[in-house]
Design an enzyme around this catalytic site. Structure first.
Site, PDB file in Angstrom:
ATOM      1  N   CYS A  52       0.829  -1.207   0.000  1.00 12.20           N
ATOM      2  CA  CYS A  52       0.000   0.000   0.000  1.00 12.20           C
ATOM      3  C   CYS A  52       0.862   1.255   0.000  1.00 12.20           C
ATOM      4  O   CYS A  52       1.752   1.411   0.840  1.00 12.20           O
ATOM      5  CB  CYS A  52      -0.914  -0.009   1.222  1.00 12.20           C
ATOM      6  N   TYR A  79      -7.478   4.573  -9.268  1.00 11.47           N
ATOM      7  CA  TYR A  79      -7.232   3.647  -8.160  1.00 11.47           C
ATOM      8  C   TYR A  79      -8.034   2.363  -8.323  1.00 11.47           C
ATOM      9  O   TYR A  79      -7.515   1.264  -8.123  1.00 11.47           O
ATOM     10  CB  TYR A  79      -7.572   4.334  -6.840  1.00 11.47           C
ATOM     11  N   GLU A  91       1.144  -0.089  -6.742  1.00  8.40           N
ATOM     12  CA  GLU A  91       1.017   1.142  -5.973  1.00  8.40           C
ATOM     13  C   GLU A  91       2.432   1.604  -5.624  1.00  8.40           C
ATOM     14  O   GLU A  91       3.210   0.850  -5.044  1.00  8.40           O
ATOM     15  CB  GLU A  91       0.199   0.917  -4.709  1.00  8.40           C
ATOM     16  N   ASP A 114      -2.715  -7.963   1.913  1.00  5.68           N
ATOM     17  CA  ASP A 114      -2.951  -7.296   0.624  1.00  5.68           C
ATOM     18  C   ASP A 114      -2.343  -8.157  -0.480  1.00  5.68           C
ATOM     19  O   ASP A 114      -1.126  -8.328  -0.535  1.00  5.68           O
ATOM     20  CB  ASP A 114      -2.316  -5.908   0.606  1.00  5.68           C
ATOM     21  N   TYR A 125       0.338  -4.839  -5.393  1.00  2.00           N
ATOM     22  CA  TYR A 125       1.054  -4.758  -4.120  1.00  2.00           C
ATOM     23  C   TYR A 125       2.473  -5.324  -4.221  1.00  2.00           C
ATOM     24  O   TYR A 125       3.111  -5.568  -3.205  1.00  2.00           O
ATOM     25  CB  TYR A 125       0.273  -5.492  -3.030  1.00  2.00           C
ATOM     26  N   CYS A 149      -2.307   0.821   7.770  1.00  2.03           N
ATOM     27  CA  CYS A 149      -0.904   0.745   7.348  1.00  2.03           C
ATOM     28  C   CYS A 149      -0.314  -0.564   7.832  1.00  2.03           C
ATOM     29  O   CYS A 149      -0.393  -0.878   9.024  1.00  2.03           O
ATOM     30  CB  CYS A 149      -0.101   1.921   7.913  1.00  2.03           C
ATOM     31  N   CYS A 154      19.789  -3.593   8.249  1.00  3.64           N
ATOM     32  CA  CYS A 154      20.957  -3.618   7.357  1.00  3.64           C
ATOM     33  C   CYS A 154      21.407  -2.202   7.081  1.00  3.64           C
ATOM     34  O   CYS A 154      20.600  -1.349   6.705  1.00  3.64           O
ATOM     35  CB  CYS A 154      20.603  -4.324   6.053  1.00  3.64           C
TER      36      CYS A 154
END
Length: 224
Positions: A61, A92, A104, A139, A144, A212, A221
């Site tokens: 997303c 969308y 996206e 998702d 995605y 989210c 890393c």
């Protein structure tokens, strides 16, 4: 849960061909937003410094990926949109149908050259799961998928090196293989980034409790 969502959305995990993609249109079917509500800069780049560069990031997303990006030192502006697909100026709803080929994505404009790019990539790798093809969490679909699209040749070496380094970290942690798509933006589908509708721009700044699924994935890393 992932297995159930994979079954329900199995058709969305198949990349549409250029011949079968939705036709799209010649211009945006909505007025573009301009002012970044967090950084107070122009999302379309009109006020970008002369040495600013652009990179396109996709990791699920776009709301969460954009929020990750606008917090990084050296980032001038960010904007949510669609990249890597065939349909010109998609909406969308069209992208979410998996019939445009887009993912996206977020366009990130930054200054500071390679040092800033490494900070951006470090957060990109760490803030989503780059090993799940065509999916982030629940998702599911090609929209995605994880991807990085560079906009100048100099970025490619840094991007590819960052993948190698992060794969080593994932392997050491017992994680899987990176599935992130790497390409020059001009070599993908329609070959450009399309800005998303105004409602999606800086969505999580305007809606702090909004959906989210991004956050530290457990494998750190350092690229710098």
């Amino acid at each position: 849960m992932w297995q159930i969502m994979d079954l329900i959305n199995a058709h969305k995990k198949v990349m549409v061909s250029a011949e079968d993609a939705l036709p799209g249109r010649d211009s945006y079917p909505y007025e573009l937003a301009r002012e970044h509500v967090v950084l107070s800069t122009d999302m379309l780049g009109a006020d970008a410094p002369g040495d600013a560069e652009e990179i396109i990031l996709a990791g699920g997303c776009f709301w969460g990926i954009e929020r990750v990006a606008w917090q990084i030192d050296g980032v001038h502006s960010t904007a949510a949109g669609y990249a890597g697909g065939h349909t010109p100026h998609p909406t969308y709803e069209e992208v979410c149908s998996a019939r445009t080929g887009h993912t996206e994505a977020v366009i990130v404009r930054y200054t500071g050259g390679d040092a800033t790019l490494k900070r951006i990539l470090e957060q990109f790798w760490q803030q989503h799961d780059p090993t799940t093809e065509n999916r982030q969490g629940n998702d599911v679909g090609t929209e995605y998928r994880s991807a990085i699209y560079w906009t100048n040749p100099a970025q490619e070496q840094t991007v590819r090196a960052s993948l190698t380094i992060y794969q080593q970290a994932l392997t050491a942690a017992g994680a899987g293989r990176i599935t992130t798509e790497l390409s020059a933006l001009t070599d993908t589908g329609a070959g450009e980034f399309f800005y998303a509708e105004p409602v999606h721009q800086q969505y999580l700044a305007k809606n702090p409790l909004g959906y989210c699924n991004h956050g530290f994935n457990g494998v750190a890393c350092a690229l710098a």
